[in-house]
Enzyme design. Structure first.
Site, PDB file in Angstrom:
ATOM      1  CG  ASP A  98      -1.820   1.165   1.354  1.00 34.27           C
ATOM      2  OD1 ASP A  98      -1.975   1.887   0.347  1.00 34.27           O
ATOM      3  OD2 ASP A  98      -2.382   1.378   2.442  1.00 34.27           O
ATOM      4  CG  ASP A 286      -3.832   4.074  -1.914  1.00 36.18           C
ATOM      5  OD1 ASP A 286      -3.021   3.154  -1.697  1.00 36.18           O
ATOM      6  OD2 ASP A 286      -4.732   4.389  -1.113  1.00 36.18           O
TER       7      ASP A 286
END
Length: 400
Positions: A98, A286
Site C-alpha cells: 500500500d 494508491d
C-alpha cells in the site's frame, strides 16, 4: 583522460539506451482475490446501507485532529496481495502493498478473542521466532473504515528475497469489517517515513539502505486479463521497471507533497470537456486502493455526465447495455491526458448482467489531509506505474 576513464565514461552514457537488466530485479508476485465488497454482495449485504454507515464513521473519526497520519484506503475493494515472511523461521503472511501508508502490520497471536476477524487470518507468533526482539510500544492506525490497534515488535522481514531487520505492528484489535471477509492478513506500507505511525522506518527504506537495488524505485503491474480475473494478479518490481509490462516511454510527474506519493492533477475531462479540477487538485496514487475516488460533490457531477445512478456515496451503477456508448474519462497529469475507456472503469458483475458498477467512488477527506483524489488499481491496470524515491516522482507508461 586515461583510456580506462574514457571507456568508463562511454559505458556510462551507453547505459541509458540499454534495456533494463531485469535479472537484477527483485520481484513480488501478486495474486488477485475477490474483494470484501464482492464477498459481501454474494452474501446479500445491503451495500448502500453499509456505505452510509462507513460515511458516518469517517466523519466521526475527526481525521483532521489526529496526530497520526490517516490512511486513505478502507480496503473494502482491495484485490491484490503478495506474500512476505516474518521471523526465523519465516512465518508467511498475505499482505497488501500500500503506497498510501508506511507501516507493516499483521495480526498477532495476542489478538483479543473479542475480535473474531483475527481467527481467520495467519497470526504472528513471537514465541516461534528466534530473531524476535521485544518493543511493546502501542500504536493505532486510522482507516476510512475504522482503526487497528496493537503494539510494535522487531523481527526479520523477507520481501522479494531481501531480508531486513524491521519494526512492525502486531495487531491485537482488528475490526470485523472489512477484515472478517478479507483474503489478506495485513498491510505493508510502501509510503514515506513521514507517513509512518510511531516514527517507524518503512520496509522499503530499510531495503534501500542495503543498496541491493539497481535503482531506488519500485514499479507496480496489475494484470488486465479479464478472462480469468481471479486467477491472475500482477507483480511489484523492486529496483526498476520491467519492459515486458509496458509500451512506449514513461511520463514522469513530480510529487507535490514531500513525504507522500501525491501529485497535482490539472483536470478531469469527459470527451473533450473538462468537468472537474480545472484549477488543479491533489491526487494520491494508491496501490492499496482498487478504484478511483474523489470528493463526493465532484463524483456526482462526473456521474451525471455518465448517466450513472447513485446507490450510495461510494457506489454508482449503469445499465450494462450502456457500456459500449459510455464516454472516455481523462485525468490530466503533468501536461498529459491519461484516458480510461468504459472497458477500464465499468465492472461487469458475474451475478448481475443488468446493473454494472463503476470503479469510481465518492470519498470526502477533510483538511489537512484532503480534499484529495485517489488513483487506485483501476488506473494502475491501464498505466504501469513507477514510484521513484531518488527523484521524488511517479512515472506512468501504457501497460501491455
Amino acid at each position: 583522460m586515461p583510456l580506462w576513464g574514457l571507456l568508463l565514461a562511454l559505458w556510462g552514457c551507453s547505459t541509458f539506451s540499454l534495456p533494463a537488466d531485469t535479472a537484477a530485479f527483485r520481484r513480488i508476485f501478486l495474486k488477485k482475490m475477490p474483494s470484501v465488497r464482492e464477498s459481501l454482495k454474494e452474501r446479500g449485504v445491503d451495500m448502500a446501507q453499509l456505505g452510509a454507515e462507513w460515511s458516518q464513521l469517517t466523519k466521526t473519526l475527526s481525521f483532521g485532529n489526529r496526530t497520526s497520519p490517516v490512511v486513505l484506503t478502507n480496503y473494502l475493494d482491495t484485490q491484490y496481495y503478495g506474500e512476505i515472511g516474518i521471523g526465523t523461521p519465516p512465518q508467511t503472511f498475505k499482505v497488501i502493498f500500500d503506497t498510501g501508508s508506511a507501516n507493516l502490520w499483521v495480526p498477532s497471536t495476542k489478538c483479543s478473542p473479542l475480535y473474531t476477524a483475527c481467527e481467520i487470518h495467519s497470526l504472528y507468533d513471537s514465541l516461534e521466532s528466534s530473531s524476535y526482539v521485544e518493543n511493546g510500544t502501542e500504536f493505532t492506525i486510522y482507516y476510512g473504515s475504522g482503526k487497528v490497534k496493537g503494539f510494535l515488535s522487531q523481527d526479520l522481514v523477507t520481501v522479494g528475497g531481501i531480508t531486513v531487520t524491521q519494526t512492525f505492528g502486531e495487531v491485537t484489535e482488528l475490526p470485523l469489517r472489512p477484515f472478517m471477509l478479507a483474503k489478506f492478513d495485513g498491510v505493508l506500507g510502501m509510503g514515506f517515513p513521514a507517513q509512518a505511525v510511531g516514527g517507524v522506518t518503512p520496509v522499503f527504506d530499510h531495503i534501500l539502505a542495503q543498496r541491493v537495488l539497481t535503482e531506488d524505485v519500485f514499479s507496480v503491474y496489475y494484470s488486465r486479463d479479464s478472462k480469468n480475473s481471479h486467477l491472475l494478479g500482477g507483480e511489484i518490481v523492486l529496483g526498476g521497471s520491467d519492459p515486458q509490462y509496458y509500451q512506449e516511454n514513461f511520463h514522469y510527474v513530480s510529487i507535490s507533497k514531500p513525504g507522500s506519493w501525491q501529485i497535482r492533477m490539472k483536470g478531469v475531462s469527459v470527451r473533450s470537456t473538462t468537468l472537474l479540477c480545472e484549477e488543479g487538485c491533489m491526487v494520491v496514487v494508491d496501490t492499496g486502493a482498487s478504484y478511483i475516488s474523489g470528493p463526493t460533490s465532484s463524483l456526482r457531477l462526473l456521474m451525471e455526465a455518465l448517466g450513472a445512478k447513485e446507490l450510495s456515496i461510494d457506489e454508482y451503477v449503469v445499465n450494462c447495455n450502456q457500456m459500449p456508448t459510455l464516454p472516455d474519462i481523462s485525468f490530466h497529469l503533468g501536461g498529459k491526458a491519461y484516458t480510461l475507456t468504459s472497458a477500464d472503469y465499468v465492472l461487469q458483475d458475474p451475478y448481475n448482467n443488468i446493473s454494472c458498477t463503476l470503479a469510481l467512488h465518492g470519498m470526502d477527506i477533510p483538511p489537512p489531509t484532503g480534499p484529495v483524489w485517489v488513483l487506485g488499481a483501476t488506473f494502475i491496470r491501464k498505466f504501469y506505474t513507477e514510484f521513484d524515491r531518488r527523484n521524488n516522482r511517479i512515472g506512468f507508461a501504457l501497460a501491455r
